[in-house]
Design a protein around this motif. Structure first.
Motif, PDB file in Angstrom:
ATOM      1  N   PHE A  84      96.062  93.290  17.930  1.00  0.00           N
ATOM      2  CA  PHE A  84      95.546  92.699  16.476  1.00  0.00           C
ATOM      3  C   PHE A  84      96.589  92.231  15.679  1.00  0.00           C
ATOM      4  O   PHE A  84      96.455  91.407  14.762  1.00  0.00           O
ATOM      5  CB  PHE A  84      94.758  94.129  16.068  1.00  0.00           C
ATOM      6  CG  PHE A  84      94.137  93.829  14.743  1.00  0.00           C
ATOM      7  CD1 PHE A  84      93.279  92.678  14.712  1.00  0.00           C
ATOM      8  CD2 PHE A  84      94.142  94.609  13.631  1.00  0.00           C
ATOM      9  CE1 PHE A  84      92.652  92.447  13.346  1.00  0.00           C
ATOM     10  CE2 PHE A  84      93.633  94.207  12.569  1.00  0.00           C
ATOM     11  CZ  PHE A  84      92.609  93.243  12.403  1.00  0.00           C
ATOM     12  N   ASP A  85      97.829  93.045  15.657  1.00  0.00           N
ATOM     13  CA  ASP A  85      99.079  92.415  14.859  1.00  0.00           C
ATOM     14  C   ASP A  85      99.292  91.006  14.968  1.00  0.00           C
ATOM     15  O   ASP A  85      99.562  90.251  14.114  1.00  0.00           O
ATOM     16  CB  ASP A  85     100.258  93.274  15.189  1.00  0.00           C
ATOM     17  CG  ASP A  85     100.195  94.731  14.459  1.00  0.00           C
ATOM     18  OD1 ASP A  85      99.246  94.727  13.599  1.00  0.00           O
ATOM     19  OD2 ASP A  85     100.798  95.511  14.831  1.00  0.00           O
ATOM     20  N   GLU A  86      99.209  90.530  16.299  1.00  0.00           N
ATOM     21  CA  GLU A  86      99.418  89.105  16.451  1.00  0.00           C
ATOM     22  C   GLU A  86      98.261  88.139  15.900  1.00  0.00           C
ATOM     23  O   GLU A  86      98.652  87.054  15.635  1.00  0.00           O
ATOM     24  CB  GLU A  86      99.404  88.715  17.737  1.00  0.00           C
ATOM     25  CG  GLU A  86     100.923  89.379  18.571  1.00  0.00           C
ATOM     26  CD  GLU A  86     100.851  89.320  20.172  1.00  0.00           C
ATOM     27  OE1 GLU A  86     101.225  88.083  20.755  1.00  0.00           O
ATOM     28  OE2 GLU A  86     100.335  89.992  20.738  1.00  0.00           O
ATOM     29  N   ILE A  87      97.173  88.653  16.060  1.00  0.00           N
ATOM     30  CA  ILE A  87      96.044  87.855  15.353  1.00  0.00           C
ATOM     31  C   ILE A  87      96.225  87.810  13.770  1.00  0.00           C
ATOM     32  O   ILE A  87      95.996  86.732  13.187  1.00  0.00           O
ATOM     33  CB  ILE A  87      94.654  88.556  15.559  1.00  0.00           C
ATOM     34  CG1 ILE A  87      94.400  88.442  17.059  1.00  0.00           C
ATOM     35  CG2 ILE A  87      93.514  88.128  14.852  1.00  0.00           C
ATOM     36  CD1 ILE A  87      94.058  87.186  17.630  1.00  0.00           C
ATOM     37  N   ILE A  93      96.514  84.649  11.570  1.00  0.00           N
ATOM     38  CA  ILE A  93      95.691  84.337  10.349  1.00  0.00           C
ATOM     39  C   ILE A  93      96.632  83.868   9.066  1.00  0.00           C
ATOM     40  O   ILE A  93      96.252  83.291   8.344  1.00  0.00           O
ATOM     41  CB  ILE A  93      94.815  85.674   9.964  1.00  0.00           C
ATOM     42  CG1 ILE A  93      93.779  85.833  10.976  1.00  0.00           C
ATOM     43  CG2 ILE A  93      94.347  85.639   8.532  1.00  0.00           C
ATOM     44  CD1 ILE A  93      92.498  84.815  10.912  1.00  0.00           C
ATOM     45  N   ASN A  94      97.539  84.678   8.990  1.00  0.00           N
ATOM     46  CA  ASN A  94      98.675  84.454   7.849  1.00  0.00           C
ATOM     47  C   ASN A  94      99.032  82.917   7.898  1.00  0.00           C
ATOM     48  O   ASN A  94      99.388  82.510   7.052  1.00  0.00           O
ATOM     49  CB  ASN A  94      99.950  85.428   8.007  1.00  0.00           C
ATOM     50  CG  ASN A  94      99.446  86.701   7.640  1.00  0.00           C
ATOM     51  OD1 ASN A  94      98.427  86.921   6.770  1.00  0.00           O
ATOM     52  ND2 ASN A  94     100.343  87.823   7.930  1.00  0.00           N
ATOM     53  N   ARG A  95      99.337  82.330   9.125  1.00  0.00           N
ATOM     54  CA  ARG A  95      99.704  81.123   9.279  1.00  0.00           C
ATOM     55  C   ARG A  95      98.505  80.066   8.745  1.00  0.00           C
ATOM     56  O   ARG A  95      98.817  78.948   8.485  1.00  0.00           O
ATOM     57  CB  ARG A  95      99.994  80.772  10.673  1.00  0.00           C
ATOM     58  CG  ARG A  95     101.450  81.529  11.246  1.00  0.00           C
ATOM     59  CD  ARG A  95     102.069  80.868  12.428  1.00  0.00           C
ATOM     60  NE  ARG A  95     100.931  81.009  13.723  1.00  0.00           N
ATOM     61  CZ  ARG A  95     101.114  81.775  14.362  1.00  0.00           C
ATOM     62  NH1 ARG A  95     102.011  83.130  14.153  1.00  0.00           N
ATOM     63  NH2 ARG A  95     100.319  82.315  15.538  1.00  0.00           N
ATOM     64  N   GLN A 101      86.732  79.371   7.141  1.00  0.00           N
ATOM     65  CA  GLN A 101      85.959  79.991   8.161  1.00  0.00           C
ATOM     66  C   GLN A 101      86.609  79.963   9.330  1.00  0.00           C
ATOM     67  O   GLN A 101      87.336  79.186   9.704  1.00  0.00           O
ATOM     68  CB  GLN A 101      84.387  79.186   8.239  1.00  0.00           C
ATOM     69  CG  GLN A 101      83.508  79.143   7.050  1.00  0.00           C
ATOM     70  CD  GLN A 101      82.883  80.200   6.978  1.00  0.00           C
ATOM     71  OE1 GLN A 101      81.890  80.576   7.597  1.00  0.00           O
ATOM     72  NE2 GLN A 101      83.226  81.240   5.994  1.00  0.00           N
ATOM     73  N   ILE A 102      86.464  81.269  10.021  1.00  0.00           N
ATOM     74  CA  ILE A 102      86.766  81.400  11.350  1.00  0.00           C
ATOM     75  C   ILE A 102      85.913  81.403  12.515  1.00  0.00           C
ATOM     76  O   ILE A 102      84.858  82.230  12.357  1.00  0.00           O
ATOM     77  CB  ILE A 102      87.651  82.650  11.615  1.00  0.00           C
ATOM     78  CG1 ILE A 102      89.015  82.796  10.423  1.00  0.00           C
ATOM     79  CG2 ILE A 102      88.334  82.740  12.846  1.00  0.00           C
ATOM     80  CD1 ILE A 102      89.910  81.337  10.653  1.00  0.00           C
ATOM     81  N   ARG A 128      97.850  74.672  17.254  1.00  0.00           N
ATOM     82  CA  ARG A 128      98.434  75.889  16.162  1.00  0.00           C
ATOM     83  C   ARG A 128      97.301  76.432  15.475  1.00  0.00           C
ATOM     84  O   ARG A 128      97.449  77.541  15.035  1.00  0.00           O
ATOM     85  CB  ARG A 128      99.276  74.989  15.290  1.00  0.00           C
ATOM     86  CG  ARG A 128     100.775  74.784  15.859  1.00  0.00           C
ATOM     87  CD  ARG A 128     101.535  74.344  14.815  1.00  0.00           C
ATOM     88  NE  ARG A 128     102.896  74.035  15.383  1.00  0.00           N
ATOM     89  CZ  ARG A 128     103.142  72.813  15.787  1.00  0.00           C
ATOM     90  NH1 ARG A 128     102.559  71.662  15.555  1.00  0.00           N
ATOM     91  NH2 ARG A 128     104.484  72.365  16.210  1.00  0.00           N
ATOM     92  N   TRP A 129      95.939  75.678  15.096  1.00  0.00           N
ATOM     93  CA  TRP A 129      94.767  76.369  14.656  1.00  0.00           C
ATOM     94  C   TRP A 129      93.853  76.957  15.332  1.00  0.00           C
ATOM     95  O   TRP A 129      92.955  77.732  15.178  1.00  0.00           O
ATOM     96  CB  TRP A 129      94.080  75.104  13.857  1.00  0.00           C
ATOM     97  CG  TRP A 129      93.857  74.017  14.798  1.00  0.00           C
ATOM     98  CD1 TRP A 129      94.587  72.786  14.844  1.00  0.00           C
ATOM     99  CD2 TRP A 129      92.681  73.838  15.721  1.00  0.00           C
ATOM    100  NE1 TRP A 129      94.089  71.893  15.682  1.00  0.00           N
ATOM    101  CE2 TRP A 129      93.086  72.649  16.386  1.00  0.00           C
ATOM    102  CE3 TRP A 129      91.611  74.666  16.134  1.00  0.00           C
ATOM    103  CZ2 TRP A 129      92.091  71.981  17.285  1.00  0.00           C
ATOM    104  CZ3 TRP A 129      90.682  74.160  16.989  1.00  0.00           C
ATOM    105  CH2 TRP A 129      90.955  72.884  17.522  1.00  0.00           C
TER     106      TRP A 129
END
Length: 646
Positions: free
Chosen positions: A109-112, A116-118, A134-135, A293-294
């Motif tokens: 979850f930390d990698e997710i 998200i921060n990127r 929106q994701i 990257r998105w």
């Protein structure tokens, strides 16, 4: 890593990769902890090829570990920027309509959150407010990557060039959910439930089938039936079930979103795909040569435990396959106490030493059923000789122990009844629910169903009108003409599917096949020694029930016998022919049957090995041109008739 021994299928695949290593050297390479970059690249290429072809050597986590090791050893290595190719051995490569890239992976979850921060940073650079982002989250299908532009279907290949596999649609492959053609990237997948119920006795995993669907050679009859039944589909990513919401909702409800999407489709999945839907952000973030990257894939880390086996218990399924179930010292894993795990097949029990006292590594990933990943300490394997349900002597069929007693084995009788009426295909009414209801009242054999009266059906809980309809359907099934090979196939003898039934009856009459020996059978093209042995034993087991049903007086059309010398003298003897379009002389099935009698090999799709494509009415120019590009001679129905007349 525990010792790895490559199986025959993996070895055959590796031969096509033109490696400088021997099989034993490659097996040794997998055991080494310290590897140079060339060795790492070799292992990654081999592991990817085996996985894509349906014969995985290592699991995803081990593959990613090798990938990470290569990054540490040589972060600028060209291999790290390449898309892992979907392997298709045969066929020319063509440029894809658009790039198809791999997806970067996250295991926590930390990698997710870092991903998200990127996304948020890119939005800030573009002056896009957080509430505009929106994701979209979808299941990550574990299938065969492909691209549909509406006219052609392509493999992903290396991301830039793939192969034209439009033949899959020609074979009847459907688009999931009637979504329509031309929706771009997606995956070829097969229904989990269909695989478990119908195909698991024929294939070790669904990847074997995905590769078979697009193969240039003739499709396995079990795979073709799965295509015809709509169990194999091309699933466009745009048509997938999805959750779409704000970044805040995603981070708050991530576990609930994961749980809901993990079971959203009846197909193998190995994670989730997350992506921003904002086009400006997507364009701004762009892609590496390998990943967008998105977009990111979330894969669940599998929990493991080393557990002692108490004993291995055989269980006979409805298909006759005897599955080994390991009873384990109770162990807590992923929040559940586990005491049993299915071993995939008895060849795994035999070759890996899964017996009392063995130490096995149990793995359970997220919501996935626990399985034995590897044997840490082997023990003496105990193999059953007789079916635990009916005491019939078991036979080997590939990796599986099978009970050949289709008609008297309690574990199989219900499935045998369902298979009989489904294969006959000339009446309705006797589906799984009706058979289940009848079986509950002690009806275990086909001939017993034909002895039932209307009053019996009423007593079993069917309505008066339904009961009369079932009686009428039974009468119709005997009066409506069916081929004798179809009638024989309906008894479900192992390795005696429709194709083999027809081949057998081209040489022997239906009433005489029970006298055919193994030596007789192997003389017929298409029957190997092991298959012949299994078929002869299976026929022996159904003989009594077969004649009880046969004597009820079915309207059977006899298969035409092949005559010595006749077919070999024809103009198409030994030629491979594909029929397409609407024929004037008769149905395509009739023409295919006639061609076989003349010694030809009839295929369902065109390949480089096809000699003639015989075209009827309403055949598209693309199909004809594609055949000619492969060097296939295209002739009309009239030209074909002239050819065989000569």
């Amino acid at each position: 890593m525990s010792e790895i021994k490559l199986n025959a299928a993996q070895i055959e695949l590796i031969k096509t990769l033109d490696l400088s290593l021997t099989v034993s050297q490659l097996e040794t390479l997998y055991q080494q902890d310290e590897l140079g970059k060339e060795d790492l690249i070799t292992l990654l290429k081999v592991s990817n090829a085996a996985y894509r072809a349906g014969f995985p050597i290592i699991d995803d986590a081990s593959y990613d570990a090798y990938h990470k090791q290569l990054q540490n050893v040589d972060p600028d290595n060209e291999f790290l920027a390449e898309v892992e190719p979907e392997v298709v051995v045969e066929g020319k490569t063509v440029t894809l309509p658009e790039r198809m890239l791999s997806t970067d992976k996250a295991y926590s979850f930390d990698e997710i959150k870092r991903w998200i921060n990127r996304i948020l940073k890119a939005a800030e650079q573009l002056n896009i407010a957080d509430d505009e982002i929106q994701i979209r989250v979808t299941p990550k299908l574990d299938g065969y990557a492909a691209y549909d532009d509406g006219e052609r279907l392509y493999t992903r290949g290396d991301g830039y060039r793939g192969q034209d596999i439009s033949r899959a649609f020609d074979r009847g492959l459907q688009v999931a959910g009637d979504a329509g053609r031309g929706l771009g990237p997606g995956e070829i997948v097969i229904s989990q439930s269909y695989f478990n119920q119908v195909l698991s006795e024929h294939f070790e995993n669904s990847r074997n089938i995905q590769a078979a669907i697009i193969a240039e050679k003739k499709v396995d009859e079990n795979v073709q039936k799965a295509i015809d039944d709509g169990a194999c589909v091309f699933y466009p990513f745009r048509a997938l079930n999805n959750w779409t919401g704000s970044v805040e909702q995603l981070l708050t409800d991530f576990d609930e979103i994961l749980a809901s999407l993990w079971t959203a489709v009846d197909y193998d999945i190995d994670g989730l795909i997350l992506e921003t839907t904002h086009e400006m952000i997507k364009n701004h973030m762009g892609a590496t040569r390998k990943f967008h990257r998105w977009q990111i894939a979330y894969k669940i880390n599998a929990e493991t435990a080393d557990v002692e086996v108490i004993k291995v218990v055989p269980q006979t399924s409805r298909t006759g396959r005897v599955s080994p179930v390991a009873e384990l010292v109770p162990t807590k894993l992923s929040g559940a106490t586990l005491s049993r795990a299915t071993v995939h097949h008895y060849n795994m029990v035999k070759s890996n030493g899964v017996g009392p006292g063995a130490i096995v590594r149990l793995v359970r990933s997220g919501l996935v059923i626990p399985k034995i990943e590897e044997v840490i300490t082997p023990a003496k394997a105990e193999l059953p000789e007789f079916c635990p349900s009916c005491e019939t002597h078991l036979i080997w069929e590939a990796d599986h122990l099978m009970c050949p007693n289709k008609t008297d084995c309690p574990a199989q009788t219900e499935n045998t009844l369902i298979h009989f009426f489904k294969t006959l295909g000339n009446v309705d009414g006797f589906g799984p629910k009706v058979i289940e209801k009848i079986s509950a009242h002690g009806i275990k054999h086909i001939h017993q169903i034909y002895q039932l009266t209307k009053e019996d059906f009423v007593a079993y809980g069917f309505g008066d009108k339904t009961s009369q309809n079932l009686i009428d359907q039974l009468a119709a099934s005997r009066s409506i003409a069916i081929e004798d090979w179809r009638f024989l196939a309906a008894f479900g003898v192992s390795r005696l599917g429709a194709g083999n039934c027809e081949r057998l009856l081209e040489h022997h009459s239906l009433a005489d096949i029970f006298d055919v020996t193994v030596a007789d059978m192997v003389q017929i093209d298409g029957f190997a020694q092991l298959s012949a042995e299994a078929i002869v034993e299976g026929l022996t087991n159904i003989k009594n029930e077969f004649f009880k049903v046969y004597q009820l007086g079915f309207n059977l059309t006899a298969t035409e016998k092949l005559t010595a010398g006749g077919p070999s003298d024809s103009a198409i003897a030994g030629k491979t022919i594909v029929f397409t379009g609407s024929m004037q002389q008769g149905s395509r099935a009739d023409m295919e049957k006639q061609a076989k009698l003349l010694g030809a090999k009839v295929a369902k799709s065109v390949s480089g090995k096809t000699d003639y494509l015989v075209t009827g009415d309403k055949v598209g120019a693309n199909k004809i041109n594609a055949a000619r590009d492969k060097g296939v001679e295209v002739i009309s129905e009239a030209e074909y008739l002239d050819l065989i007349a000569s």
